[in-house]
Design a protein around this motif. Structure first.
Motif: not given
Ligand code: CTP
Length: 407
Positions: A120-131, A152-153, A166-181
């Protein structure tokens, strides 16, 4: 700290070098608190943003960051074999590029290349880079290989808006991780908006009395939990007070059918999947008294009038492509009634159940249901958990959404 011999599921948490590394501290803490064995692995650049000690203190083992600093000659494969999930948060453009291209010149990239578990990856970078086209290609390639991406965002995948990076919020990342686990990994609702109503409405007679029903709200909450773990942005419109709101889901508290109707109509404007799991009163008191009815005044005569049918409104007044799901709690022939409701309410799916059947209905942990769709055979689910019902229905809703097949 948990012991390293723990039988708990192991998350190898890889932290690469971006400012969002500070948010990964919260990810580590939440996963640890949920009982997972968290092994932090940092890139050298990540350490410029957050100290190793912070992650070591909040995880199950000390931070690893080098291919060369342990007695283990192959720390990357040892780590990847132990992992039930490899989670990269934040995932910078650089680590995404290395992973997508099979490069491995540090411990994080080597763990990723060697991973046999879900990633599971949670990308985080400036908009120009993400685009950037190369970054997009890399992320798309990884996703095509089964790597799960927490967008992100606040961008909506369905709408084509990818947010600002902007990286997704920790609770979203954790909810996703738990879903996968915990095994709802096949269901991917990333970026979709899901709105669920839950519980029984209360129609006031006077300031202290109401007409209610026996719905516990559990099925609606199971929908919210499963959708959240599958990556959706979830809003619960609920009358219930005594059930925990699934981590990361938003909650709008309502009481009457009329409150629920206003909330659902507003939220449905942007929702991809709308689920009416609530037991909405069919009748309300015509004239609600503003003062308590006194016993001495004798038994009151209460005239009831119809409430608005929220599901029918939502099914028949869609402003955009969305899937509408309703329920049919019956005491007779559930399939026949459910089929009739599918047409009458303009829904895509009706989940029918016989509330008098053993192990089904109000207040129970399990449910026996049938999933009825237009031009499709009925799916029967016997005595399954309410989460399994939610998984099965959401999987069908996703397929309908993808295929564009709706009324
Ligand atoms: N529902 C709704 N608004 C109402 C009543 C029901 O949105 N005023 C929704 C419920 O949330 C459920 C579905 O409609 O998803 C089925 O409700 P049900 O009470 O079984 O159907 P009715 O149309 O009221 O038909 P009947 O009572 O005759 O079975």
């Amino acid at each position: 700290m948990q012991t390293s011999g723990s039988t708990r599921k192991t998350v190898v948490l890889c932290i690469s070098g971006g400012i969002a590394a500070y948010k990964a501290v919260e990810v580590a803490r939440r996963l640890f608190d949920l009982g997972y064995h968290v092994v932090p692995v940092m890139t050298e650049d990540a350490k410029r943003f957050v100290g190793e000690t912070t992650f070591s203190a909040l995880s199950s083992e000390p931070v690893r960051s080098s291919l060369w600093d342990s007695k283990d000659p192959v720390p990357h494969t040892t780590l990847s074999r132990r992992a039930d999930l490899v989670l990269v948060a934040p995932a910078t453009a650089n680590i995404i590029s290395k992973f997508a291209n099979g490069a491995s010149d540090d411990l994080v990239s080597a763990v990723l290349i060697a991973a046999t578990s879900k990633v599971l990856i949670a990308p985080a970078m400036h908009s120009e880079m993400w685009d950037n086209a190369a970054v997009k290609r890399n992320v798309e390639f990884l996703a095509s290989t089964g790597v799960v991406v927490v967008e992100p965002g606040v961008g909506r995948l369905a709408g084509g808006d990818f947010g600002a990076g902007r990286m997704a919020e920790p609770h979203e990342i954790v909810a996703r991780a738990v879903g996968l686990l915990e095994g709802v990994s096949d269901l991917d609702l990333s970026g979709l908006e899901v709105v669920v109503s839950a519980g029984g409405t209360r129609e006031a007679i006077d300031p202290v009395r109401f007409i209610g029903n026996r719905s516990s709200g559990r099925q609606g909450y199971a929908f919210a939990e499963v959708a959240q773990m599958a990556g959706a942005n979830v809003t619960l419109v609920s009358t219930v007070e005594n059930l925990p709101v699934p981590s990361g889901a938003k909650m709008v508290k309502v009481e009457s059918a009329s409150d629920m109707s206003s909330a659902m109509k507003e939220l449905a404007k942007t929702a991809d999947i709308v689920i009416m799991a609530a037991a909405v009163a069919d009748f309300r008191v015509e004239e609600q008294r503003s003062e308590k009815i006194k016993k001495a005044d004798g038994p009151p005569e209460i005239r009831l009038v119809h409430t608005e049918d929220i599901l029918a409104y939502l099914g028949q007044n869609r402003s955009h492509r969305q899937v509408v799901v309703g329920f049919a709690a019956e005491t007779g022939d559930p399939e026949e009634y459910a089929r009739a409701k599918l047409d009458r309410k303009g829904a895509d799916i009706i989940v029918g159940n016989d509330v008098t059947a053993p192990g089904a209905g109000f207040g129970t942990e399990t449910n026996s249901v049938l999933i009825v769709e237009r031009d499709r055979d009925v799916t029967f689910l016997e005595r399954v958990s309410k989460k399994k019902v939610a998984e099965a229905v959401l999987a069908r809703a996703l397929e309908i959404l993808r295929s564009g097949l709706r009324i």
